[in-house]
Scaffold this active site. Structure first.
Site, PDB file in Angstrom:
ATOM      1  N   GLN A   1       0.817  -1.228   0.000  1.00  0.00           N
ATOM      2  CA  GLN A   1       0.000   0.000   0.000  1.00  0.00           C
ATOM      3  C   GLN A   1       0.840   1.264   0.000  1.00  0.00           C
ATOM      4  OE1 GLN A   1      -3.296   0.363  -0.275  1.00  0.00           O
ATOM      5  NE2 GLN A   1      -3.765  -1.817  -0.249  1.00  0.00           N
TER       6      GLN A   1
ATOM      7  N   CYS B   1     -10.299  -8.960   0.773  1.00  0.00           N
ATOM      8  CA  CYS B   1     -10.263 -10.399   1.016  1.00  0.00           C
ATOM      9  C   CYS B   1     -11.194 -10.807   2.137  1.00  0.00           C
ATOM     10  CB  CYS B   1      -8.853 -10.832   1.357  1.00  0.00           C
ATOM     11  SG  CYS B   1      -7.648 -10.138   0.242  1.00  0.00           S
TER      12      CYS B   1
END
Ligand SMILES: *Cc1c(COP(=O)(O)O)cnc(C)c1O
Length: 386
Positions: free
Chosen positions: A180, A326
């Protein structure tokens, strides 16, 4: 209806210039980098050029970059590879945190089943790891500390320099998952004393299915995938040259557009203050300013179910999510928000909005405009609010 994409922590739109670069290696220079003929040599030269670009971007040497199929594979290779490599020296302890990506947490749980001991460090209310607590948890059996650099749910950016200094002092390996934070905030393997770094392309306007693992020269790592001698024997399998070239192109583009960070943080702050000002009983989760990823907004809305709010926004054409892609298919409260000390109700009442370079001020304002009546409507029918 116009579609507005604000889920850039899940993935990003591939930059068209990246696609163009990839096309060349599908259409013309499609040789196998292990072949001896001219097409193979061209593929190999391209591969080494890409390796140098990625290495340069984190102050590493080209031979220290191993290409993989993405962040998940890099995290698996880093953790399993290091754990098994140091086991012969009698070390069996790994330290990580409670706010990691599932690809680290599930790997650590698997390692526990294989006989390793794992310590999951807690974090403070903004999501920061305490370096002193890290130091106290290191024992003679500790092999490695693994921490997420920029958190995918709440945007917290760990101070890698400080944590790396502790790892160096205690002589343990230091791994960070930088999927990220890559190209958004400083990564320097020397300054931050990193031994292993996970990177991927699809969070930075590159293709899905490609990533890299930085492996410091001399760092012990047992290969996990066996076959040919690709990638210094650490990752067998024909290199995905088109995707690797797209990955390197995405990194070069990020470096050539340094204003991107400033512009996206401007949008982030505009969205945060718009929501906090126009909607009562809301709170920002995670830190503010420089210590937060430039693209991350995570807000608690009292009396609202975050998952339902994301669904209503989707109905308005705005794509956001409540947390990690997820885990969002199961209705469990976010493990990251729980680790900040939020209760289940608060964790379930939070929404994540992640911006990108293609978002505009108009889109940020429109998101606030759409949120106001949706939140009001949900609160009017909620037994939790009032
Ligand atoms: C997306 C992401 C991953 C997984 O990367 P894939 O390339 O999708 O496998 C791992 N860690 C973090 C922090 C991520 O954001």
């Amino acid at each position: 209806m116009p579609e507005i994409y604000m889920d850039n922590a899940a993935t990003t739109k591939t930059d068209l210039r990246v696609l163009e670069e990839m096309r060349r290696y599908e259409e013309y220079d499609y040789g196998n980098a292990s072949s001896e003929h001219r097409m193979g040599i061209r593929a190999r030269q391209a591969l080494e050029k890409a390796r140098a670009v990625i290495a340069d971007s984190i102050n590493a040497k080209p031979e220290e970059i191993i290409f993989t199929s993405g962040g998940t594979e890099s995290n698996n290779l880093a953790l399993k590879g290091a754990a098994f490599a140091v086991r012969k020296n009698g070390k069996n302890h790994i330290i990580t945190t409670k706010i990691e990506h599932p690809s680290v947490l599930r790997t650590c749980e698997w390692l526990e089943q294989e006989g390793f001991k794992v310590t999951y460090l807690g974090v403070d209310r903004e999501g920061f790891v305490d370096p002193q607590e890290l130091e106290r948890s290191i024992t003679k059996k500790t092999a490695l500390f693994s921490v997420i650099h920029g958190n995918n749910e709440i945007g917290t950016i760990q101070d890698l320099e400080e944590l790396g200094a502790v790892c160096r002092k205690k002589g343990i390996l230091f791994h960070t998952d930088a999927c990220q934070s890559y190209t958004k905030t400083g990564l320097d393997v020397e300054k931050q004393n990193l031994d292993l770094v996970t990177l991927n392309a699809h969070k930075i306007y590159g293709p899905k299915g490609v990533g890299a693992l930085y492996v410091r020269k001399g760092a012990p790592l047992t290969p996990w995938q066996h076959g040919g001698s690709h990638e210094r024997g650490l990752r067998a399998g024909t290199e995905n040259i088109p995707c690797i070239m797209g990955f390197a192109k995405a990194v070069e583009l990020a470096e050539s557009e340094p204003k991107r960070i400033e512009r996206v943080s401007g949008l982030r702050d505009r969205l945060i203050s718009g929501i906090l000002e126009k909607i009562p009983d809301t709170e920002l989760n995670g830190p503010r300013g420089e210590r937060r990823l430039c693209n991350n907004v995570n807000i608690y809305f009292k009396g609202v179910e975050g998952e339902a709010l994301a669904c209503l926004l989707d109905g308005e054409g705005i794509c956001v999510s409540t947390g990690s892609a997820c885990s969002s298919l199961k209705l469990e409260p976010s493990h990251v928000l729980l680790a900040l000390g939020m209760g289940e109700v608060k964790a379930n009442g939070s929404l994540r909005i992640t911006l990108g370079k293609y978002n505009t001020e108009e889109e940020a304002d429109l998101a606030v405009e759409k949120l106001v009546p949706l939140v009001k409507r949900m609160r009017d029918i909620s037994p939790l609010y009032g």
